[in-house]
Design an enzyme around this catalytic site. Structure first.
Site, PDB file in Angstrom:
ATOM      1  N   PHE A  11      24.049 -10.880  32.367  1.00 44.73           N
ATOM      2  CA  PHE A  11      24.428 -12.294  32.242  1.00 44.73           C
ATOM      3  C   PHE A  11      24.373 -12.760  30.780  1.00 44.73           C
ATOM      4  O   PHE A  11      25.398 -13.172  30.208  1.00 44.73           O
ATOM      5  CB  PHE A  11      23.490 -13.105  33.155  1.00 44.73           C
ATOM      6  CG  PHE A  11      23.396 -14.551  32.821  1.00 44.73           C
ATOM      7  CD1 PHE A  11      24.535 -15.353  32.791  1.00 44.73           C
ATOM      8  CD2 PHE A  11      22.165 -15.139  32.558  1.00 44.73           C
ATOM      9  CE1 PHE A  11      24.437 -16.706  32.494  1.00 44.73           C
ATOM     10  CE2 PHE A  11      22.063 -16.483  32.265  1.00 44.73           C
ATOM     11  CZ  PHE A  11      23.207 -17.265  32.223  1.00 44.73           C
ATOM     12  N   ASP A  32      24.337   0.033  29.109  1.00 47.21           N
ATOM     13  CA  ASP A  32      23.907  -0.677  30.321  1.00 47.21           C
ATOM     14  C   ASP A  32      23.950   0.301  31.487  1.00 47.21           C
ATOM     15  O   ASP A  32      24.858   1.134  31.565  1.00 47.21           O
ATOM     16  CB  ASP A  32      24.880  -1.855  30.585  1.00 47.21           C
ATOM     17  CG  ASP A  32      24.246  -2.959  31.395  1.00 47.21           C
ATOM     18  OD1 ASP A  32      23.681  -2.656  32.467  1.00 47.21           O
ATOM     19  OD2 ASP A  32      24.311  -4.122  30.970  1.00 47.21           O
ATOM     20  N   ASN A  33      22.966   0.199  32.367  1.00 44.52           N
ATOM     21  CA  ASN A  33      23.043   1.036  33.581  1.00 44.52           C
ATOM     22  C   ASN A  33      23.532   0.222  34.777  1.00 44.52           C
ATOM     23  O   ASN A  33      23.540   0.704  35.900  1.00 44.52           O
ATOM     24  CB  ASN A  33      21.695   1.705  33.893  1.00 44.52           C
ATOM     25  CG  ASN A  33      20.621   0.697  34.237  1.00 44.52           C
ATOM     26  OD1 ASN A  33      20.851  -0.503  34.194  1.00 44.52           O
ATOM     27  ND2 ASN A  33      19.445   1.190  34.596  1.00 44.52           N
ATOM     28  N   GLY A  37      23.501  -6.009  35.842  1.00 47.34           N
ATOM     29  CA  GLY A  37      24.753  -6.479  35.231  1.00 47.34           C
ATOM     30  C   GLY A  37      25.941  -5.981  36.044  1.00 47.34           C
ATOM     31  O   GLY A  37      25.784  -5.219  37.002  1.00 47.34           O
ATOM     32  N   THR A  93      11.163   0.162  32.616  1.00 46.31           N
ATOM     33  CA  THR A  93      12.317  -0.305  31.841  1.00 46.31           C
ATOM     34  C   THR A  93      11.860  -1.157  30.667  1.00 46.31           C
ATOM     35  O   THR A  93      12.325  -0.996  29.533  1.00 46.31           O
ATOM     36  CB  THR A  93      13.252  -1.156  32.738  1.00 46.31           C
ATOM     37  OG1 THR A  93      13.584  -0.380  33.871  1.00 46.31           O
ATOM     38  CG2 THR A  93      14.501  -1.580  32.004  1.00 46.31           C
ATOM     39  N   TYR A 147       4.608  -8.124  34.364  1.00 47.39           N
ATOM     40  CA  TYR A 147       5.874  -8.332  33.655  1.00 47.39           C
ATOM     41  C   TYR A 147       5.612  -9.115  32.365  1.00 47.39           C
ATOM     42  O   TYR A 147       6.098  -8.759  31.291  1.00 47.39           O
ATOM     43  CB  TYR A 147       6.850  -9.091  34.566  1.00 47.39           C
ATOM     44  CG  TYR A 147       8.093  -9.575  33.869  1.00 47.39           C
ATOM     45  CD1 TYR A 147       9.157  -8.701  33.632  1.00 47.39           C
ATOM     46  CD2 TYR A 147       8.218 -10.891  33.427  1.00 47.39           C
ATOM     47  CE1 TYR A 147      10.305  -9.135  32.977  1.00 47.39           C
ATOM     48  CE2 TYR A 147       9.348 -11.328  32.776  1.00 47.39           C
ATOM     49  CZ  TYR A 147      10.394 -10.453  32.555  1.00 47.39           C
ATOM     50  OH  TYR A 147      11.518 -10.880  31.901  1.00 47.39           O
ATOM     51  N   LYS A 151       6.284  -7.768  28.523  1.00 46.47           N
ATOM     52  CA  LYS A 151       7.097  -8.479  27.536  1.00 46.47           C
ATOM     53  C   LYS A 151       6.283  -8.777  26.272  1.00 46.47           C
ATOM     54  O   LYS A 151       6.785  -8.726  25.148  1.00 46.47           O
ATOM     55  CB  LYS A 151       7.644  -9.769  28.144  1.00 46.47           C
ATOM     56  CG  LYS A 151       8.868  -9.543  29.003  1.00 46.47           C
ATOM     57  CD  LYS A 151      10.015  -9.129  28.102  1.00 46.47           C
ATOM     58  CE  LYS A 151      11.242  -8.704  28.828  1.00 46.47           C
ATOM     59  NZ  LYS A 151      12.243  -8.087  27.935  1.00 46.47           N
TER      60      LYS A 151
END
Ligand code: UDP
Length: 325
Positions: A11, A32-33, A37, A93, A147, A151
């Protein structure tokens, strides 16, 4: 040479592709995988090369970074629902991916933007949040806080590479970025409410709906992203990227109903039903944008109604009927 956008099919990434195609003549490499997306976001663009792969594959990352003059690292596991449902995948990831990107960027000395999130502030209620404020997180047994921790580590990694390897790095903490092309599939509230309102279904407000968010138009978020990476004074720093206009989720639901002209009602759903027993969430979220404004000379300020109108217009667009057999 080219600009590399990891997560360019997502996005925010696809809106950054739009901006770069307008602002520069450089070619763009998208890594990108397509886990969240979609190729539709970037279909048919000239000057855009798509590498279908994961940021967790260090060889692929190194190959892409070695051909780039700048990197926007936006690939990440995002969406509260996705993170809560797939904590391992999300940690891998968000940690390994960023480590690979930074290692390659340092090796090839390529200026890099790292996308972080207002989630790093956790459940602090000391609004507005300034970049140097303390963070308040819950236990590691709740995936949401893992998460937020991942980050924060990404940010710290970026800053450490800046200091130790002289890598030009800038970190942007995105605050509820919204606009056309955002999927409601991973629980994001605006596409979810707009789709519910247009379908005449109840709008599902979680909790008592008094929690606030500062919704930020994606077009302003990508402009800030682009300008931050191009400003050497911003390198080595962390910036809130958000519009400082908090809205409660109850008010958001009412605006969506009003602007769509829907007959839908509002239904309050307890958090433990929407997510699970241990679910916790930030009650308030509002950025202090003084540092961003001092650096860029402007700040994101698109009003919520304008954002909602853009999303409603996109969702209303008639789909082309399939030809009769
Ligand atoms: N939310 C809601 N109904 C939904 C989806 C989300 O009330 O169908 C709420 C959610 O609990 C949160 C806010 O809307 O308070 C923003 O949620 P989102 O997942 O978009 O972003 P985040 O939680 O990361 O701020």
């Amino acid at each position: 040479m080219a600009t590399l956008i990891t997560g360019g099919g997502g996005f925010i990434g696809s809106h950054l592709v739009d901006l770069l195609r307008e602002e520069t003549n450089e070619s763009i490499i998208i890594l990108d995988n397509f886990s969240t997306g979609t190729k539709d976001n970037i279909a048919g663009f000239d000057r855009v090369e798509v590498i279908n792969g994961s940021v967790c594959e260090s060889d692929i990352v190194d190959g892409a970074v070695s051909r780039a003059t700048e990197v926007y690292h936006l690939a990440a596991a995002v969406g509260v629902e996705k993170i809560v449902d797939n904590p391992l995948d999300s940690l891998q990831t968000n940690l390994e991916g960023t480590e690979n990107v930074l290692e390659a960027a340092a090796e090839h000395q390529v200026p890099t933007f790292i996308a972080s999130s207002s989630e790093v502030y956790g459940k602090s209620t000391a609004v507005p949040f300034a970049e140097s404020d303390n963070r308040i997180l819950g236990p590691t047994t709740s995936p949401r806080w893992s998460y937020a921790s991942a980050k924060a580590v990404d940010e710290a990694y970026g800053l450490a590479y800046h200091d130790a390897e002289d890598l030009p790095v800038v970190v942007g903490r995105y605050f509820n970025i919204v606009g056309p092309r955002q999927s409601g599939q991973y629980g994001m509230v605006i596409p979810t409410f707009v789709e519910q309102a247009l379908a005449g279904e109840p709008l599902t407000v979680y909790g008592d709906g008094t929690q606030t968010r500062s919704f930020t138009h994606v077009e302003e978020a990508v402009r800030a992203t682009y300008e931050l990476l191009h400003d050497p004074d911003a390198h080595g720093e962390v910036f809130n990227v958000g519009a400082p206009q908090p809205t409660s989720i109850n008010d958001l639901a009412e605006r969506v109903i009003e602007l769509t002209g829907s007959e839908s009602e509002i239904e309050h759903i307890p958090y433990e039903v929407a997510y699970d027993e241990d679910f916790e969430e930030p009650q308030q979220r509002e950025p202090d944008v003084s540092q961003l404004e001092a650096t860029l000379g402007w700040r994101p300020e698109t009003e919520l109604d304008r954002i909602l109108e853009d999303v409603i217009e996109e969702r209303r667009e008639p789909t082309v009927p399939e030809a009769a057999e």
